[in-house]
Write an enzyme that holds these catalytic residues in place. Structure first.
Site, PDB file in Angstrom:
ATOM      1  N   ASP A  24      71.528  49.310  30.926  1.00 32.47           N
ATOM      2  CA  ASP A  24      72.790  49.152  30.190  1.00 32.47           C
ATOM      3  C   ASP A  24      73.515  50.498  30.119  1.00 32.47           C
ATOM      4  O   ASP A  24      74.734  50.572  30.292  1.00 32.47           O
ATOM      5  CB  ASP A  24      72.502  48.632  28.775  1.00 32.47           C
ATOM      6  CG  ASP A  24      71.635  47.391  28.808  1.00 32.47           C
ATOM      7  OD1 ASP A  24      72.042  46.409  29.443  1.00 32.47           O
ATOM      8  OD2 ASP A  24      70.533  47.423  28.230  1.00 32.47           O
ATOM      9  N   HIS A  55      68.532  45.037  23.830  1.00 33.71           N
ATOM     10  CA  HIS A  55      68.920  44.771  25.226  1.00 33.71           C
ATOM     11  C   HIS A  55      69.279  43.292  25.328  1.00 33.71           C
ATOM     12  O   HIS A  55      68.480  42.450  25.705  1.00 33.71           O
ATOM     13  CB  HIS A  55      67.772  45.107  26.176  1.00 33.71           C
ATOM     14  CG  HIS A  55      68.019  44.613  27.572  1.00 33.71           C
ATOM     15  ND1 HIS A  55      68.990  45.141  28.383  1.00 33.71           N
ATOM     16  CD2 HIS A  55      67.447  43.619  28.298  1.00 33.71           C
ATOM     17  CE1 HIS A  55      69.001  44.497  29.535  1.00 33.71           C
ATOM     18  NE2 HIS A  55      68.071  43.564  29.502  1.00 33.71           N
TER      19      HIS A  55
HETATM   20  P1  NDP Z   1      62.286  39.795  38.048  1.00 35.05           P
HETATM   21  O1  NDP Z   1      61.371  40.748  38.712  1.00 35.05           O
HETATM   22  O2  NDP Z   1      63.655  39.632  38.574  1.00 35.05           O
HETATM   23  O3  NDP Z   1      62.407  40.110  36.482  1.00 35.05           O
HETATM   24  C1  NDP Z   1      61.260  40.376  35.692  1.00 35.05           C
HETATM   25  C2  NDP Z   1      61.646  40.524  34.253  1.00 35.05           C
HETATM   26  O4  NDP Z   1      62.540  41.601  34.101  1.00 35.05           O
HETATM   27  C3  NDP Z   1      62.347  39.300  33.646  1.00 35.05           C
HETATM   28  O5  NDP Z   1      61.808  39.076  32.360  1.00 35.05           O
HETATM   29  C4  NDP Z   1      63.781  39.770  33.542  1.00 35.05           C
HETATM   30  O6  NDP Z   1      64.449  39.185  32.443  1.00 35.05           O
HETATM   31  C5  NDP Z   1      63.577  41.214  33.228  1.00 35.05           C
HETATM   32  N1  NDP Z   1      64.775  42.039  33.326  1.00 35.05           N
HETATM   33  C6  NDP Z   1      65.103  43.033  32.467  1.00 35.05           C
HETATM   34  N2  NDP Z   1      66.240  43.601  32.784  1.00 35.05           N
HETATM   35  C7  NDP Z   1      66.688  42.966  33.863  1.00 35.05           C
HETATM   36  C8  NDP Z   1      67.837  43.097  34.646  1.00 35.05           C
HETATM   37  N3  NDP Z   1      68.765  43.963  34.372  1.00 35.05           N
HETATM   38  N4  NDP Z   1      68.002  42.319  35.714  1.00 35.05           N
HETATM   39  C9  NDP Z   1      67.075  41.398  36.004  1.00 35.05           C
HETATM   40  N5  NDP Z   1      65.951  41.206  35.274  1.00 35.05           N
HETATM   41  C10 NDP Z   1      65.768  41.978  34.213  1.00 35.05           C
HETATM   42  O7  NDP Z   1      61.618  38.355  37.982  1.00 35.05           O
HETATM   43  P2  NDP Z   1      60.788  37.554  39.050  1.00 35.05           P
HETATM   44  O8  NDP Z   1      60.748  36.165  38.542  1.00 35.05           O
HETATM   45  O9  NDP Z   1      61.213  37.872  40.426  1.00 35.05           O
HETATM   46  O10 NDP Z   1      59.348  38.189  38.927  1.00 35.05           O
HETATM   47  C11 NDP Z   1      58.583  38.105  37.784  1.00 35.05           C
HETATM   48  C12 NDP Z   1      57.144  38.244  38.196  1.00 35.05           C
HETATM   49  O11 NDP Z   1      56.373  38.383  37.029  1.00 35.05           O
HETATM   50  C13 NDP Z   1      56.599  37.039  38.957  1.00 35.05           C
HETATM   51  O12 NDP Z   1      55.983  37.489  40.126  1.00 35.05           O
HETATM   52  C14 NDP Z   1      55.569  36.455  37.980  1.00 35.05           C
HETATM   53  O13 NDP Z   1      54.448  35.916  38.654  1.00 35.05           O
HETATM   54  C15 NDP Z   1      55.194  37.677  37.209  1.00 35.05           C
HETATM   55  N6  NDP Z   1      54.586  37.518  35.897  1.00 35.05           N
HETATM   56  C16 NDP Z   1      53.493  38.279  35.682  1.00 35.05           C
HETATM   57  C17 NDP Z   1      52.836  38.249  34.503  1.00 35.05           C
HETATM   58  C18 NDP Z   1      51.648  39.102  34.351  1.00 35.05           C
HETATM   59  O14 NDP Z   1      51.486  40.064  35.096  1.00 35.05           O
HETATM   60  N7  NDP Z   1      50.768  38.798  33.422  1.00 35.05           N
HETATM   61  C19 NDP Z   1      53.283  37.373  33.406  1.00 35.05           C
HETATM   62  C20 NDP Z   1      54.486  36.662  33.702  1.00 35.05           C
HETATM   63  C21 NDP Z   1      55.111  36.726  34.926  1.00 35.05           C
HETATM   64  P3  NDP Z   1      65.373  37.864  32.573  1.00 35.05           P
HETATM   65  O15 NDP Z   1      64.436  36.750  32.873  1.00 35.05           O
HETATM   66  O16 NDP Z   1      66.021  37.762  31.242  1.00 35.05           O
HETATM   67  O17 NDP Z   1      66.331  38.145  33.686  1.00 35.05           O
END
Ligand code: NDP
Length: 327
Positions: free
Chosen positions: A159, A187
């Site tokens: 931001d 945020h």
């Molecule tokens: P991203 O990598 O795009 O995003 C991950 C997180 O970052 C989301 O919560 C997202 O929030 C947040 N975020 C914060 N700021 C921003 C921003 N400016 N722009 C975009 N995102 C932002 O998500 P993916 O779905 O591609 O990947 C998530 C991964 O996490 C998956 O591979 C999943 O398997 C994994 N995962 C792992 C866990 C663990 O290790 N225990 C638990 C849960 C998931 P928002 O959704 O609000 O955009």
């Protein structure tokens, strides 16, 4: 030779993870003299994809990358961790209420906090990126009572960088001429990007733009930038989010430049009327490896009402996770 720093990244197989890992391994997180060992945490069904990313990391032959561990076990992932980037989170799906979202994320961030408490290195620094980031950080912190609270932070640097970019564009100046910008609060859409203390070439930024632009264009553009990126790209921001995570940890470890500050969500000590313990964004400097809130800024009525609104939202989120037994 220095011992490698253990950097744990959760959600490593996701979009942000993909944009983040190569930059960490190339030395942009901790500097050109610090070897890193990556620990990738994923949910079981995404471990294979994380292995694919690790193959690509091998194929870069990064001189500073001393090893990669991949796991779906939080205890293993955080064992000996010096830096933890908590990216993986449960996204809000259609029709999901805030309570459900917070509960789902409680199921992720409380166990991760416990694993950090149990096994992380004494100097552990945690940055939460996964949303709702501020409150996820609070959940993890509450589950890690033996780790100093100040080691748990949430990201508002994207931001901050977005606000710098918008202002520079508006005034046709290089971003390097903009200093002392602040993101206050959560945020989320309620965040307050503050131009009343920001400077352009040493002059107050709010005085270089008209008030209508500041209130009706600048603030909503910064707050809604994520949605605008999704609309344009067809996918959420990932490289800029990863870049901001790099900036946050880099400055935390190495310090912020003299004469300037940045924005980070850190546990409140009560400064600026933000209730103690809330993980809220402030103007911060990093000195000796720790964040400090910049003190003594005068807050006008407009800024006060914006900060209060965002902090009220953080308070509600804290009450909701308390109600769920997560604090
Ligand atoms: P991203 O990598 O795009 O995003 C991950 C997180 O970052 C989301 O919560 C997202 O929030 C947040 N975020 C914060 N700021 C921003 C921003 N400016 N722009 C975009 N995102 C932002 O998500 P993916 O779905 O591609 O990947 C998530 C991964 O996490 C998956 O591979 C999943 O398997 C994994 N995962 C792992 C866990 C663990 O290790 N225990 C638990 C849960 C998931 P928002 O959704 O609000 O955009």
């Amino acid at each position: 030779t220095t011992a490698p720093v253990n950097v744990t990244v959760t959600g490593a197989a996701g979009q942000i993870g993909y944009a983040l890992l190569f930059r960490i391994a190339s030395g942009q997180l901790l500097g050109p003299d610090t070897p890193v060992r990556l620990r990738l945490l994923e949910i079981p069904q995404a471990v294979k994809a994380a292995e694919g990313t690790a193959m690509e990391l091998d194929d870069c032959a990064f001189p500073l990358l001393s090893g990669i561990d991949i796991t779906d076990d939080a205890t293993a992932a955080f064992d000996g961790a010096n830096v933890a980037l908590l990216v993986g989170a449960r996204p809000r799906s259609k029709g999901m209420e805030r309570g459900d979202l917070l509960e789902a994320n409680g199921g992720i961030f409380a166990p991760q906090g416990r694993a950090i408490n149990a096994g992380a290195a004494d100097d552990i620094r945690v940055l939460v990126v996964g949303n709702p980031a501020n409150t996820n950080a609070l959940i993890a912190q509450a589950a890690a009572p033996d780790v100093p609270a100040a080691r748990f932070t949430a990201m508002t640097r994207l931001d901050h960088n977005r606000a710098v970019g918008q202002l520079a564009k508006k005034l046709s100046v290089p971003v390097t001429e903009i200093t002392k910008l602040t993101i206050w609060g959560n945020h989320s859409a309620t965040q307050y990007p503050d131009l009343y203390h920001a400077e352009v070439n040493g002059k107050v930024a709010a005085e270089q733009v008209d008030e209508a632009w500041l209130r009706d264009t600048f603030i909503p553009t910064v707050a809604k930038r994520g949605a605008a990126i999704i609309e344009a790209r067809g996918a959420s921001s990932a490289a800029s989010a990863a870049n901001a995570a790099i900036d946050h940890v880099h400055d935390w470890v190495n310090g912020t430049p003299a004469g300037d500050w940045t924005s980070a969500a850190i546990p409140s000590d009560g400064s600026y009327g933000v209730p103690e313990g809330l993980i809220s964004s402030f103007p911060v400097v990093s000195r000796g490896g720790a964040w400090e809130i910049v003190q003594g800024l005068e807050i006008d009525e407009f800024s006060r009402s914006r900060i209060d609104a965002s902090v009220a939202e953080l308070n509600e989120e804290r009450e909701a996770v308390k109600g769920l037994g997560l604090l």
